[in-house]
Enzyme design. Sequence first.
Site, mmCIF file in Angstrom:
data_model
loop_
_atom_site.group_PDB
_atom_site.id
_atom_site.type_symbol
_atom_site.label_atom_id
_atom_site.label_comp_id
_atom_site.label_asym_id
_atom_site.label_seq_id
_atom_site.Cartn_x
_atom_site.Cartn_y
_atom_site.Cartn_z
ATOM 1 N N ARG A 1 -19.493 6.755 9.756
ATOM 2 C CA ARG A 1 -19.473 5.370 9.256
ATOM 3 C C ARG A 1 -18.672 4.469 10.183
ATOM 4 O O ARG A 1 -19.072 3.334 10.463
ATOM 5 C CB ARG A 1 -18.871 5.327 7.855
ATOM 6 C CG ARG A 1 -19.847 5.779 6.806
ATOM 7 C CD ARG A 1 -19.349 5.457 5.407
ATOM 8 N NE ARG A 1 -20.246 6.048 4.437
ATOM 9 C CZ ARG A 1 -19.866 6.658 3.330
ATOM 10 N NH1 ARG A 1 -18.574 6.747 3.029
ATOM 11 N NH2 ARG A 1 -20.744 7.161 2.521
ATOM 12 N N THR B 1 -12.403 -3.231 6.760
ATOM 13 C CA THR B 1 -13.031 -2.231 5.910
ATOM 14 C C THR B 1 -12.168 -0.983 5.912
ATOM 15 O O THR B 1 -11.065 -0.979 6.472
ATOM 16 C CB THR B 1 -14.478 -1.946 6.372
ATOM 17 O OG1 THR B 1 -15.084 -1.037 5.458
ATOM 18 C CG2 THR B 1 -14.526 -1.355 7.766
ATOM 19 N N THR B 2 -12.620 0.059 5.270
ATOM 20 C CA THR B 2 -11.909 1.335 5.250
ATOM 21 C C THR B 2 -12.951 2.420 5.376
ATOM 22 O O THR B 2 -14.007 2.305 4.760
ATOM 23 C CB THR B 2 -11.194 1.533 3.895
ATOM 24 O OG1 THR B 2 -10.259 0.490 3.715
ATOM 25 C CG2 THR B 2 -10.454 2.848 3.837
ATOM 26 N N GLN C 1 -6.913 -13.966 4.535
ATOM 27 C CA GLN C 1 -7.711 -12.769 4.246
ATOM 28 C C GLN C 1 -8.201 -12.836 2.800
ATOM 29 O O GLN C 1 -7.400 -12.948 1.869
ATOM 30 C CB GLN C 1 -6.886 -11.500 4.486
ATOM 31 C CG GLN C 1 -7.718 -10.244 4.342
ATOM 32 C CD GLN C 1 -6.945 -8.960 4.635
ATOM 33 O OE1 GLN C 1 -6.434 -8.327 3.727
ATOM 34 N NE2 GLN C 1 -6.862 -8.587 5.900
ATOM 35 N N HIS D 1 0.670 -11.538 1.204
ATOM 36 C CA HIS D 1 -0.423 -10.777 0.577
ATOM 37 C C HIS D 1 -1.111 -11.555 -0.549
ATOM 38 O O HIS D 1 -2.342 -11.538 -0.667
ATOM 39 C CB HIS D 1 0.137 -9.455 0.033
ATOM 40 C CG HIS D 1 -0.887 -8.373 -0.122
ATOM 41 N ND1 HIS D 1 -0.599 -7.055 0.069
ATOM 42 C CD2 HIS D 1 -2.197 -8.412 -0.450
ATOM 43 C CE1 HIS D 1 -1.686 -6.331 -0.139
ATOM 44 N NE2 HIS D 1 -2.666 -7.127 -0.458
ATOM 45 N N LYS E 1 -14.742 8.423 7.356
ATOM 46 C CA LYS E 1 -15.869 9.176 7.925
ATOM 47 C C LYS E 1 -16.199 8.679 9.327
ATOM 48 O O LYS E 1 -16.502 7.502 9.519
ATOM 49 C CB LYS E 1 -17.116 8.989 7.054
ATOM 50 C CG LYS E 1 -16.905 9.173 5.560
ATOM 51 C CD LYS E 1 -17.303 10.527 5.113
ATOM 52 C CE LYS E 1 -17.121 10.808 3.640
ATOM 53 N NZ LYS E 1 -16.177 10.060 2.867
ATOM 54 N N ARG F 1 -19.757 -1.216 -5.168
ATOM 55 C CA ARG F 1 -19.076 -1.568 -6.416
ATOM 56 C C ARG F 1 -19.996 -2.237 -7.419
ATOM 57 O O ARG F 1 -19.680 -2.270 -8.598
ATOM 58 C CB ARG F 1 -17.873 -2.479 -6.140
ATOM 59 C CG ARG F 1 -16.847 -1.831 -5.272
ATOM 60 C CD ARG F 1 -15.542 -2.577 -5.126
ATOM 61 N NE ARG F 1 -14.663 -1.786 -4.281
ATOM 62 C CZ ARG F 1 -14.537 -1.937 -2.964
ATOM 63 N NH1 ARG F 1 -15.216 -2.888 -2.340
ATOM 64 N NH2 ARG F 1 -13.750 -1.142 -2.265
ATOM 65 N N TYR G 1 0.822 -1.215 0.000
ATOM 66 C CA TYR G 1 0.000 0.000 0.000
ATOM 67 C C TYR G 1 0.859 1.268 0.000
ATOM 68 O O TYR G 1 0.348 2.359 -0.272
ATOM 69 C CB TYR G 1 -0.963 0.040 1.202
ATOM 70 C CG TYR G 1 -1.929 -1.127 1.287
ATOM 71 C CD1 TYR G 1 -2.225 -1.902 0.169
ATOM 72 C CD2 TYR G 1 -2.556 -1.444 2.482
ATOM 73 C CE1 TYR G 1 -3.104 -2.971 0.263
ATOM 74 C CE2 TYR G 1 -3.441 -2.512 2.577
ATOM 75 C CZ TYR G 1 -3.704 -3.276 1.467
ATOM 76 O OH TYR G 1 -4.578 -4.337 1.560
HETATM 77 P P1 NDP Z 1 -15.143 -2.200 1.911
HETATM 78 O O1 NDP Z 1 -15.726 -3.020 0.823
HETATM 79 O O2 NDP Z 1 -15.657 -2.401 3.295
HETATM 80 O O3 NDP Z 1 -15.343 -0.671 1.428
HETATM 81 C C1 NDP Z 1 -14.922 0.446 2.193
HETATM 82 C C2 NDP Z 1 -15.015 1.680 1.285
HETATM 83 O O4 NDP Z 1 -16.387 1.923 1.046
HETATM 84 C C3 NDP Z 1 -14.438 2.944 1.885
HETATM 85 O O5 NDP Z 1 -13.630 3.559 0.916
HETATM 86 C C4 NDP Z 1 -15.678 3.814 2.208
HETATM 87 O O6 NDP Z 1 -15.427 5.177 1.983
HETATM 88 C C5 NDP Z 1 -16.652 3.305 1.167
HETATM 89 N N1 NDP Z 1 -18.079 3.409 1.538
HETATM 90 C C6 NDP Z 1 -18.671 2.945 2.655
HETATM 91 N N2 NDP Z 1 -20.006 3.174 2.631
HETATM 92 C C7 NDP Z 1 -20.245 3.801 1.443
HETATM 93 C C8 NDP Z 1 -21.425 4.316 0.837
HETATM 94 N N3 NDP Z 1 -22.604 4.209 1.432
HETATM 95 N N4 NDP Z 1 -21.304 4.893 -0.391
HETATM 96 C C9 NDP Z 1 -20.100 5.007 -1.004
HETATM 97 N N5 NDP Z 1 -18.948 4.543 -0.467
HETATM 98 C C10 NDP Z 1 -19.022 3.948 0.741
HETATM 99 O O7 NDP Z 1 -13.597 -2.385 2.090
HETATM 100 P P2 NDP Z 1 -12.402 -2.074 1.108
HETATM 101 O O8 NDP Z 1 -12.660 -2.689 -0.188
HETATM 102 O O9 NDP Z 1 -12.123 -0.613 1.141
HETATM 103 O O10 NDP Z 1 -11.195 -2.819 1.780
HETATM 104 C C11 NDP Z 1 -10.915 -2.629 3.167
HETATM 105 C C12 NDP Z 1 -9.502 -2.964 3.458
HETATM 106 O O11 NDP Z 1 -9.270 -4.341 3.149
HETATM 107 C C13 NDP Z 1 -8.446 -2.217 2.658
HETATM 108 O O12 NDP Z 1 -8.183 -0.942 3.174
HETATM 109 C C14 NDP Z 1 -7.273 -3.153 2.847
HETATM 110 O O13 NDP Z 1 -6.683 -2.932 4.118
HETATM 111 C C15 NDP Z 1 -7.932 -4.527 2.807
HETATM 112 N N6 NDP Z 1 -7.847 -5.154 1.473
HETATM 113 C C16 NDP Z 1 -7.063 -6.260 1.328
HETATM 114 C C17 NDP Z 1 -6.897 -6.857 0.104
HETATM 115 C C18 NDP Z 1 -6.012 -8.062 -0.016
HETATM 116 O O14 NDP Z 1 -5.666 -8.436 -1.146
HETATM 117 N N7 NDP Z 1 -5.641 -8.699 1.069
HETATM 118 C C19 NDP Z 1 -7.574 -6.349 -1.106
HETATM 119 C C20 NDP Z 1 -8.431 -5.218 -0.848
HETATM 120 C C21 NDP Z 1 -8.552 -4.660 0.391
HETATM 121 P P3 NDP Z 1 -15.579 6.359 3.104
HETATM 122 O O15 NDP Z 1 -14.194 6.749 3.482
HETATM 123 O O16 NDP Z 1 -16.285 7.435 2.345
HETATM 124 O O17 NDP Z 1 -16.393 5.822 4.254
#
Ligand code: NDP
Length: 272
Positions: free
Chosen positions: A232, A225-226, A160, A108, A229, A197, A51
Site C-alpha cells: 500500500r 495517511t497511515t 491539517q 492539534h 503494508k 469508514r 498519539y
Molecule cells: P486514511 O484515511 O488515509 O486511512 C489509512 C488507514 O486505512 C490505515 O490504517 C490503513 O491500514 C487503512 N487502509 C488502507 N487501505 C485499506 C483497505 N483497502 N481496506 C482496509 N483498510 C485500509 O488515514 P488515517 O485516517 O489513518 O489518518 C492518517 C494520519 O493522519 C494519522 O496517522 C495521523 O497522523 C493523521 N491524523 C490527524 C488528525 C488530526 O486531528 N490532525 C486526525 C486523524 C488522523 P493498513 O495499515 O492495513 O494499510
Amino acid sequence: MSVPTIKLNDGSEVPVIAIGTGTALFGRDCANAIQLAIECGVTHLDGAQAYGNEASLGAGIKAAGKPRSDLYVVTKLKPGTKAADVKSSLVDSLNKLGLDFVDLFLIHTPSRDGTVQEIWQAMEAVHAEGLAKSIGVSNFTVDDLKAILPRAKVIPSVNQLEIHPYVWKAVEPIVKYGRENGGITCSSFGGLSPLIRAPRRTRRPVTPAQVLFKWILQKGAFVVTTSSKEARIKEYLEVSHVPDLTAEEIQAIDNAGAKQHKRFFGKQIFGD
Ligand code: NDP
C-alpha cells in the site's frame, strides 16, 4: 523514488504524501511501521504528542538511518496545553524523537476558551528559536483562523483537516479562506474514509486509494495517511505518476460526496 513537494507560504517544501502515527497506530509502538515507510521511500512523517508514540517514531527514524535533511518530521501540540507550556512540550517531543527540530509543529485542535491567540504567540516563539521550521494548525475552522490571523506575526503554513469527498462541501470554505488569507496550505487526513469508514465499501479494479489521493492533491492539499503494508505504501507513493483526474471526474466525485455529509473525526470541533 522522490516524492513531489508543495511549497508552503514560508518557502519550505513539503513532500505531498505523509505516513502518520495516529489512528491505526495511535498509542502503539510505530517504530517498525515508520522504518518500513522510510525504507519504501516515504520522507514525510506525521506524529503528535497526543498519539503517545513519539519515542517509537524517533526509534523508527533512527533505525531507517536516513540523513535528517532527507526527512520532513511533523508533530502536534497536545490539545489542552497552555501557552506557557508550548516550548517545554516541544522540547519534550524533540527529546523523544531524538531530533533538534521538527519541520512542522501544529496546534492539534483549536482551544476555544480565549487562549488560542497566546498559544499561537508561543508557537511563533518556538519557530523563531528554530525548534520548529514551520508552524501551523489543525482542525481549525474559518472562525478559529480569524481568532489568530489579525495579530499573527507568522501566518500558519498549514491547516491539517479531514478531507475527502463526504466532507468537501463543509471543508472547501476553510481551504479557500486559508488560501486567500496568507496562503495557508491544507494537509488532509482521513482521505481514505470513503473506502474504509463509510458503511458500504466499494472495491474497484483501479486503485481507489490513488483516485482519492489524486482528488485531494488536485484540491491543492497534501496527503497524510497511515499504512503498515509495504504494497500500500508503494501504491500511495506512485500517486504522483497517476494521470490527473479530468475536471468531469473531479466534479463527479464532488457530486457523489455532496449527496451525504459524513465526517469521521473531530465532530465536536466542527459541530456537523
Ligand atoms: P486514511 O484515511 O488515509 O486511512 C489509512 C488507514 O486505512 C490505515 O490504517 C490503513 O491500514 C487503512 N487502509 C488502507 N487501505 C485499506 C483497505 N483497502 N481496506 C482496509 N483498510 C485500509 O488515514 P488515517 O485516517 O489513518 O489518518 C492518517 C494520519 O493522519 C494519522 O496517522 C495521523 O497522523 C493523521 N491524523 C490527524 C488528525 C488530526 O486531528 N490532525 C486526525 C486523524 C488522523 P493498513 O495499515 O492495513 O494499510
